[in-house]
Design a protein around this motif. Sequence first.
Motif, PDB file in Angstrom:
ATOM      1  N   GLU A  14     -24.718  49.803   7.140  1.00 28.44           N
ATOM      2  CA  GLU A  14     -23.255  49.883   7.132  1.00 28.44           C
ATOM      3  C   GLU A  14     -22.732  50.489   8.431  1.00 28.44           C
ATOM      4  O   GLU A  14     -21.719  50.036   8.973  1.00 28.44           O
ATOM      5  CB  GLU A  14     -22.772  50.691   5.921  1.00 28.44           C
ATOM      6  CG  GLU A  14     -21.276  50.666   5.733  1.00 28.44           C
ATOM      7  CD  GLU A  14     -20.703  49.260   5.549  1.00 28.44           C
ATOM      8  OE1 GLU A  14     -19.512  49.068   5.894  1.00 28.44           O
ATOM      9  OE2 GLU A  14     -21.402  48.360   5.073  1.00 28.44           O
ATOM     10  N   ARG A  17     -23.060  47.725  11.028  1.00 26.65           N
ATOM     11  CA  ARG A  17     -22.056  46.676  10.806  1.00 26.65           C
ATOM     12  C   ARG A  17     -20.690  47.101  11.322  1.00 26.65           C
ATOM     13  O   ARG A  17     -20.010  46.356  12.021  1.00 26.65           O
ATOM     14  CB  ARG A  17     -21.977  46.326   9.315  1.00 26.65           C
ATOM     15  CG  ARG A  17     -21.139  45.099   9.020  1.00 26.65           C
ATOM     16  CD  ARG A  17     -20.924  44.908   7.540  1.00 26.65           C
ATOM     17  NE  ARG A  17     -20.137  45.959   6.941  1.00 26.65           N
ATOM     18  CZ  ARG A  17     -18.816  46.096   7.083  1.00 26.65           C
ATOM     19  NH1 ARG A  17     -18.141  45.257   7.816  1.00 26.65           N
ATOM     20  NH2 ARG A  17     -18.176  47.077   6.490  1.00 26.65           N
ATOM     21  N   ARG A  18     -20.296  48.321  10.987  1.00 28.44           N
ATOM     22  CA  ARG A  18     -18.997  48.822  11.449  1.00 28.44           C
ATOM     23  C   ARG A  18     -18.955  48.975  12.963  1.00 28.44           C
ATOM     24  O   ARG A  18     -17.961  48.641  13.610  1.00 28.44           O
ATOM     25  CB  ARG A  18     -18.685  50.158  10.786  1.00 28.44           C
ATOM     26  CG  ARG A  18     -18.318  50.014   9.337  1.00 28.44           C
ATOM     27  CD  ARG A  18     -17.974  51.352   8.740  1.00 28.44           C
ATOM     28  NE  ARG A  18     -17.706  51.214   7.322  1.00 28.44           N
ATOM     29  CZ  ARG A  18     -17.582  52.220   6.495  1.00 28.44           C
ATOM     30  NH1 ARG A  18     -17.721  53.455   6.933  1.00 28.44           N
ATOM     31  NH2 ARG A  18     -17.332  52.012   5.224  1.00 28.44           N
ATOM     32  N   LEU A  20     -20.785  47.370  15.268  1.00 31.63           N
ATOM     33  CA  LEU A  20     -20.765  46.063  15.918  1.00 31.63           C
ATOM     34  C   LEU A  20     -19.407  45.395  15.782  1.00 31.63           C
ATOM     35  O   LEU A  20     -18.924  44.754  16.717  1.00 31.63           O
ATOM     36  CB  LEU A  20     -21.863  45.168  15.338  1.00 31.63           C
ATOM     37  CG  LEU A  20     -23.286  45.554  15.724  1.00 31.63           C
ATOM     38  CD1 LEU A  20     -24.296  44.785  14.876  1.00 31.63           C
ATOM     39  CD2 LEU A  20     -23.526  45.312  17.208  1.00 31.63           C
ATOM     40  N   SER A  21     -18.777  45.558  14.630  1.00 25.32           N
ATOM     41  CA  SER A  21     -17.435  45.010  14.432  1.00 25.32           C
ATOM     42  C   SER A  21     -16.428  45.681  15.357  1.00 25.32           C
ATOM     43  O   SER A  21     -15.596  45.013  15.974  1.00 25.32           O
ATOM     44  CB  SER A  21     -17.019  45.183  12.974  1.00 25.32           C
ATOM     45  OG  SER A  21     -15.730  44.704  12.769  1.00 25.32           O
ATOM     46  N   ALA A  22     -16.498  47.005  15.480  1.00 25.60           N
ATOM     47  CA  ALA A  22     -15.590  47.734  16.372  1.00 25.60           C
ATOM     48  C   ALA A  22     -15.825  47.351  17.828  1.00 25.60           C
ATOM     49  O   ALA A  22     -14.894  47.313  18.625  1.00 25.60           O
ATOM     50  CB  ALA A  22     -15.768  49.240  16.187  1.00 25.60           C
ATOM     51  N   GLY A  24     -16.701  44.454  18.837  1.00 21.62           N
ATOM     52  CA  GLY A  24     -16.210  43.097  19.042  1.00 21.62           C
ATOM     53  C   GLY A  24     -17.311  42.062  19.083  1.00 21.62           C
ATOM     54  O   GLY A  24     -17.110  40.952  19.580  1.00 21.62           O
ATOM     55  N   PRO A  26     -19.492  39.051  18.012  1.00 24.15           N
ATOM     56  CA  PRO A  26     -19.006  37.890  17.263  1.00 24.15           C
ATOM     57  C   PRO A  26     -19.600  37.743  15.872  1.00 24.15           C
ATOM     58  O   PRO A  26     -19.031  37.086  15.024  1.00 24.15           O
ATOM     59  CB  PRO A  26     -19.417  36.704  18.146  1.00 24.15           C
ATOM     60  CG  PRO A  26     -20.525  37.213  18.991  1.00 24.15           C
ATOM     61  CD  PRO A  26     -20.271  38.682  19.171  1.00 24.15           C
ATOM     62  N   GLY A  27     -20.722  38.357  15.597  1.00 22.24           N
ATOM     63  CA  GLY A  27     -21.352  38.260  14.293  1.00 22.24           C
ATOM     64  C   GLY A  27     -22.777  38.760  14.365  1.00 22.24           C
ATOM     65  O   GLY A  27     -23.264  39.123  15.441  1.00 22.24           O
ATOM     66  N   VAL A  63     -28.162  39.702  17.007  1.00 21.31           N
ATOM     67  CA  VAL A  63     -26.813  39.538  17.542  1.00 21.31           C
ATOM     68  C   VAL A  63     -26.899  38.705  18.812  1.00 21.31           C
ATOM     69  O   VAL A  63     -27.655  39.043  19.726  1.00 21.31           O
ATOM     70  CB  VAL A  63     -26.169  40.909  17.877  1.00 21.31           C
ATOM     71  CG1 VAL A  63     -24.780  40.725  18.448  1.00 21.31           C
ATOM     72  CG2 VAL A  63     -26.132  41.806  16.663  1.00 21.31           C
TER      73      VAL A  63
END
Length: 114
Positions: A14, A17-18, A20-22, A24, A26-27, A63
């Motif tokens: 978690e 995930r957070r 990597l999302s912050a 930017g 892509p997935g 990634v």
Amino acid sequence: MKLITAVIRPDDLEIARRALSAFGAPGMTVTPLLAASRWNRHLEVYRAEVLVADLVPRLRIDVLADDEDVPDLVALLARIGRRPRGGDDTGRVWISAVEQVVRLRTGERGEPAL
């Protein structure tokens, strides 16, 4: 383009995930696995039989990233997976070159497919 692969503990997913999302990213792709290490060997007793348990549950995170984002993403994943107490040598981050990427839905190739 590079593929960054990290092997981390399941309880760090978690956070990764957070982060990597912050950042930017892509997935990501997450795959459960069992990792072996000389440091993680311990004995377990099951039905009066002593067993050597040397496989520990881990997650593999993949990634895809632009070349200029690679150093920052590697540092981010290494910071998440690092343990202050040591003794765990199943965590890793490595980088692989990617020649071509194709987005299956649209047929886009290269950087736009990220």
